[in-house]
Design an enzyme around this catalytic site. Structure first.
Site, mmCIF file in Angstrom:
data_model
loop_
_atom_site.group_PDB
_atom_site.id
_atom_site.type_symbol
_atom_site.label_atom_id
_atom_site.label_comp_id
_atom_site.label_asym_id
_atom_site.label_seq_id
_atom_site.Cartn_x
_atom_site.Cartn_y
_atom_site.Cartn_z
ATOM 1 N N HIS A 82 -0.067 -5.597 1.770
ATOM 2 C CA HIS A 82 -0.987 -6.500 1.092
ATOM 3 C C HIS A 82 -0.838 -6.297 -0.402
ATOM 4 C CE1 HIS A 82 -4.601 -8.871 0.332
ATOM 5 N NE2 HIS A 82 -4.795 -8.021 -0.654
ATOM 6 N N ASP A 160 -15.970 -12.819 5.625
ATOM 7 C CA ASP A 160 -15.275 -12.729 4.340
ATOM 8 C C ASP A 160 -14.984 -14.114 3.782
ATOM 9 O OD1 ASP A 160 -13.807 -11.241 2.211
ATOM 10 O OD2 ASP A 160 -12.179 -12.472 2.974
ATOM 11 N N ARG A 167 -18.456 -15.404 -3.856
ATOM 12 C CA ARG A 167 -18.139 -14.474 -4.955
ATOM 13 C C ARG A 167 -17.302 -15.174 -6.013
ATOM 14 N NH1 ARG A 167 -14.954 -10.186 -2.148
ATOM 15 N NH2 ARG A 167 -14.698 -9.288 -4.190
ATOM 16 N N SER A 182 -13.477 -6.643 1.647
ATOM 17 C CA SER A 182 -12.887 -7.961 1.875
ATOM 18 C C SER A 182 -11.422 -7.821 2.310
ATOM 19 C CB SER A 182 -13.009 -8.784 0.577
ATOM 20 O OG SER A 182 -12.099 -9.842 0.554
ATOM 21 N N LYS A 186 -9.832 -7.897 6.519
ATOM 22 C CA LYS A 186 -8.800 -8.880 6.917
ATOM 23 C C LYS A 186 -7.560 -8.168 7.456
ATOM 24 C CE LYS A 186 -9.041 -11.125 3.052
ATOM 25 N NZ LYS A 186 -9.684 -11.735 1.948
HETATM 26 N N1 URA Z 1 -8.479 -10.430 -2.468
HETATM 27 C C1 URA Z 1 -9.301 -10.469 -1.381
HETATM 28 O O1 URA Z 1 -8.867 -10.809 -0.288
HETATM 29 N N2 URA Z 1 -10.588 -10.112 -1.549
HETATM 30 C C2 URA Z 1 -11.099 -9.732 -2.736
HETATM 31 O O2 URA Z 1 -12.263 -9.419 -2.805
HETATM 32 C C3 URA Z 1 -10.242 -9.701 -3.848
HETATM 33 C C4 URA Z 1 -8.929 -10.055 -3.667
#
Ligand code: URA
Length: 418
Positions: A82, A160, A167, A182, A186
């Site tokens: 990621h 999320d 957000r 977050s 995922k």
């Molecule tokens: N990327 C994400 O998936 N979540 C965040 O809070 C910030 C960047």
């Protein structure tokens, strides 16, 4: 009785929330029982007062439980990475074929567009590849080819999806516990068991403080490991574009040449580092040995052949990039000296704007911070018809700061949390 008002008051005073309270606001907001206004108050309190590590872990679990966890066990142990997002970051398209060429599996789920940085999906679709695959289709391709790139399903961590969108609208993204929960929720839902996180630090990233970037990386690794995932993280530079090109078409061209020619660059080095960390964790071998395997995959052309196979398996075509002779505008330095800094975010945004125009393909940044530059030397190449000279020339030139005194090259990797 738990109420959202009590939770907000508690967090505003900097107190620690319990599992029940965390589940209450995550579920309540996801189901639409808590309004955007009230949730924003809570998010602001979390941004101001933070969360303890235990709270962040509970928040991650609560978000993860809002949806289904993808089960990839029938195709074996899957790898994933990621990136927290950066300009000219196409590492996934380089490391996925490397891993697959070594017999490893990657089912890479990605978001479509990440604003000015572009997403892996947008980049992979530049090959005309189909990324709207069902999970079953993706698994079949992964079984056959090793790696597959597909659009994140709509129901991946619904909490999320809703909270992140809020957000984004309410300026409450910049919070370590909110970012960590977050991203990690995922990743956990995506089913991979071996993960490397690439946390970007710098002017072109959303973490512009190195200490905070390292803290975020450490926290996320810890939460992943608590959930029985093999994980480590790199903190890498985003004070200049990672690759030499910006814009999906030009970035994908660079991916092809990186794997075809194996010429060292910051982009290839970072991709190989992340691939080596994944190989080392998955195979339980030393990083040194993993690095040798990864290097061989590139130098022997195996990764390049695998990229072709991946693109073909998803209905794409690598030949799209062969024929085209591109028109370009040269941006030349008006002074001599050394590259002092690069307005990375602005370069990303400018190129995002440029690429929306028909016939404009992106840019090549010909110098890195610390490089010497002569008067009149070409510094940026804009792949666009000449008629766009006035519109873009000066804006691009202004993104590069040159100094008369010598400047240092920037590190590529600030830290590796193994
Ligand atoms: N990327 C994400 O998936 N979540 C965040 O809070 C910030 C960047």
């Amino acid at each position: 009785m738990i109420t959202i008002e009590k939770i907000i008051r508690k967090k505003t005073k900097g107190k620690t929330l319990t599992k029940k309270e965390i589940d209450f606001f995550v579920n309540g907001y996801t189901k639409g029982e808590i309004s955007d206004e009230v949730m924003t108050e809570l998010l602001k309190a979390i941004c101001a007062k933070g969360m303890k590590e235990g709270e962040t872990i509970k928040l991650t679990t609560s978000m993860l439980n809002s949806g289904k966890r993808i089960d990839l066990s029938d195709i074996g142990i899957c790898l994933d990475k990621h990136s927290s997002g950066g300009v000219s970051d196409s590492t996934t398209l380089i490391l996925a074929p490397i891993l697959a060429s070594l017999g490893l599996k990657m089912v890479k789920m990605s978001g479509r567009s990440l604003g000015f940085t572009g997403g892996t999906i947008d980049k992979f679709e530049t090959f005309s590849a189909n990324t709207s695959l069902s999970l079953e289709e993706a698994k079949q391709i992964a079984n056959k080819v090793g790696a597959v790139i597909l659009c994140q399903t709509e129901d991946l961590v619904p909490a999320d999806k809703k909270i992140y969108a809020l957000r984004d609208r309410t300026n409450t993204v910049a919070s370590l516990p909110l970012i960590a929960s977050s991203i990690v929720s995922k990743k956990l839902a995506s089913g991979a068991k071996v993960i490397v996180l690439d946390v970007k630090y710098g002017e072109g990233a959303f973490m512009d403080n190195l200490v905070e970037a390292k803290k975020l990386a450490k926290l996320m690794v810890k939460i992943l490991r608590k959930n029985k995932v093999f994980a480590c993280a790199v903190v890498s530079d985003m004070n200049q574009p990672l690759g030499n090109n910006i814009g999906n078409f030009m970035e994908v061209k660079e991916v092809i040449s990186s794997l075809k020619e194996g010429k060292e660059s910051r982009l290839l080095t970072l991709s190989k580092t992340i691939a080596s960390l994944l190989v080392s964790m998955k195979e339980n071998i030393s990083l040194n040995l993993a690095t040798k395997k990864v290097d061989a995959s590139v130098s022997e052309g195996l990764a390049y052949e695998k990229l072709k196979e991946m693109v073909l398996a998803q209905g794409g075509n690598l030949d799209l990039f062969k024929k085209e002779k591109l028109e370009y505008i040269s941006v030349n330095s008006e002074t001599s000296g050394y590259i002092k800094s690069v307005k990375t975010k602005e370069l990303g945004e400018l190129t995002h704007e440029l690429c929306r125009i028909k016939g404009c393909k992106g840019v090549s940044i010909l110098k890195k911070v610390g490089d010497k530059i002569g008067l009149g030397e070409e510094i940026i190449r804009i792949y666009a018809p000449k008629k766009y000279f006035e519109m873009f020339y000066r804006k691009y030139l202004d993104c590069i700061e040159i100094s008369k005194t010598k400047t240092n090259h920037l590190p590529l990797i600030y830290d590796i949390l193994k």
